[in-house]
Design a protein around this motif. Structure first.
Motif, short mmCIF file in Angstrom:
data_model
loop_
_atom_site.label_atom_id
_atom_site.label_comp_id
_atom_site.label_asym_id
_atom_site.label_seq_id
_atom_site.Cartn_x
_atom_site.Cartn_y
_atom_site.Cartn_z
N MET A 106 0.84 -1.20 0.00
CA MET A 106 0.00 0.00 0.00
C MET A 106 0.87 1.24 0.00
O MET A 106 0.50 2.26 -0.60
N GLY A 107 2.02 1.17 0.65
CA GLY A 107 2.96 2.30 0.59
C GLY A 107 3.42 2.56 -0.83
O GLY A 107 3.48 3.72 -1.26
N VAL A 108 3.73 1.50 -1.58
CA VAL A 108 4.13 1.66 -2.98
C VAL A 108 2.98 2.25 -3.79
O VAL A 108 3.18 3.15 -4.61
N PHE A 109 1.78 1.77 -3.55
CA PHE A 109 0.59 2.28 -4.25
C PHE A 109 0.40 3.77 -3.99
O PHE A 109 0.18 4.56 -4.92
N ILE A 110 0.52 4.17 -2.73
CA ILE A 110 0.33 5.59 -2.38
C ILE A 110 1.45 6.44 -2.95
O ILE A 110 1.21 7.56 -3.41
N VAL A 111 2.68 5.94 -2.96
CA VAL A 111 3.80 6.70 -3.53
C VAL A 111 3.58 6.92 -5.03
O VAL A 111 3.81 8.02 -5.54
N ILE A 112 3.12 5.90 -5.73
CA ILE A 112 2.85 6.04 -7.17
C ILE A 112 1.76 7.09 -7.40
O ILE A 112 1.89 7.95 -8.27
N LEU A 113 0.70 7.04 -6.61
CA LEU A 113 -0.35 8.04 -6.75
C LEU A 113 0.14 9.44 -6.36
O LEU A 113 -0.24 10.42 -6.99
N LEU A 114 0.99 9.52 -5.37
CA LEU A 114 1.54 10.81 -4.96
C LEU A 114 2.41 11.40 -6.06
O LEU A 114 2.35 12.61 -6.33
N VAL A 115 3.20 10.56 -6.72
CA VAL A 115 4.02 11.03 -7.84
C VAL A 115 3.12 11.56 -8.96
O VAL A 115 3.39 12.62 -9.54
N GLY A 116 2.04 10.85 -9.25
CA GLY A 116 1.10 11.32 -10.27
C GLY A 116 0.43 12.61 -9.87
O GLY A 116 0.25 13.52 -10.69
N TYR A 117 0.10 12.74 -8.59
CA TYR A 117 -0.52 13.98 -8.11
C TYR A 117 0.42 15.16 -8.23
O TYR A 117 0.04 16.24 -8.69
N VAL A 118 1.68 14.96 -7.83
CA VAL A 118 2.67 16.03 -7.94
C VAL A 118 2.89 16.39 -9.41
O VAL A 118 3.02 17.57 -9.77
N TYR A 119 2.89 15.39 -10.29
CA TYR A 119 3.09 15.64 -11.72
C TYR A 119 1.98 16.53 -12.29
O TYR A 119 2.25 17.52 -12.96
N VAL A 120 0.71 16.19 -11.99
CA VAL A 120 -0.38 17.00 -12.53
C VAL A 120 -0.43 18.38 -11.87
O VAL A 120 -0.84 19.36 -12.48
N TRP A 121 0.03 18.45 -10.63
CA TRP A 121 0.09 19.74 -9.95
C TRP A 121 1.13 20.64 -10.61
O TRP A 121 0.89 21.81 -10.88
N LYS A 122 2.31 20.08 -10.90
CA LYS A 122 3.38 20.85 -11.55
C LYS A 122 3.01 21.22 -12.98
O LYS A 122 3.42 22.27 -13.48
N LYS A 123 2.25 20.39 -13.66
CA LYS A 123 1.81 20.69 -15.03
C LYS A 123 0.74 21.78 -15.05
O LYS A 123 0.44 22.32 -16.11
N GLY A 124 0.14 22.06 -13.90
CA GLY A 124 -0.87 23.11 -13.84
C GLY A 124 -2.27 22.61 -14.16
O GLY A 124 -3.16 23.41 -14.43
#
Length: 118
Positions: free
Chosen positions: A95-113
Motif C-alpha cells: 500500500m505504501g508503494v501504491f500511495i507513492v505512485i499516486l503521490l508522484v502522479g498527483y505532484v506531476y499534474v500539480w506541476k503541469k498546472g
C-alpha cells in the motif's frame, strides 16, 4: 444444455416486457398538458442563461478525470484498512508503494498546472 439457460431467458423476457409495458402505459395513461414552465430546461433551480450548445473548457474534463482517478484511490484504501492486521508488513509495503505512485502522479499534474482553474 438449453434448459439451464431457460430461467435467464425468462428473466430477460420479463425485464423487457416490464420496460416496454412501462413506456407504453405512461404514454397511454400519462397526463399531456405541456406548458412553457414544464418545457423549460431546469438546472439547479436557476433559470437557464445562454444556449445549451455552449462549449465547455477542456480543463473541466481534466479536473473531472483527475477527481475520479484520486477518488478511486480511496476505494482501494478501505479494504486495505479493514484487512490491515491480516496483511501484515507485506500489505503495508504494497500500500505504501501504491500511495507513492499516486503521490508522484498527483505532484506531476500539480506541476503541469492541471489543477489550476483560471
Amino acid at each position: 444444455m438449453l434448459e439451464s439457460y431457460l430461467p435467464i431467458l425468462v428473466l430477460v423476457a420479463i425485464a423487457f416486457a416490464f420496460a416496454v409495458g412501462s413506456v407504453v402505459m405512461s404514454r397511454l395513461v400519462g397526463m399531456k398538458k405541456p406548458t412553457a414552465v414544464k418545457l423549460a430546461p431546469y438546472e439547479c433551480g436557476m433559470p437557464p442563461v445562454g444556449t445549451a450548445r455552449e462549449r465547455v473548457s477542456v480543463k473541466f474534463y481534466i479536473v473531472a478525470m483527475l477527481f475520479i482517478l484520486f477518488d478511486i484511490e480511496a476505494v482501494f484504501l478501505y479494504p486495505w484498512a479493514v484487512m490491515f492486521k491480516r496483511l501484515g508488513m507485506f500489505g503495508f509495503i504494497e500500500m505504501g508503494v501504491f500511495i507513492v505512485i499516486l503521490l508522484v502522479g498527483y505532484v506531476y499534474v500539480w506541476k503541469k498546472g492541471a489543477l489550476e482553474w483560471e
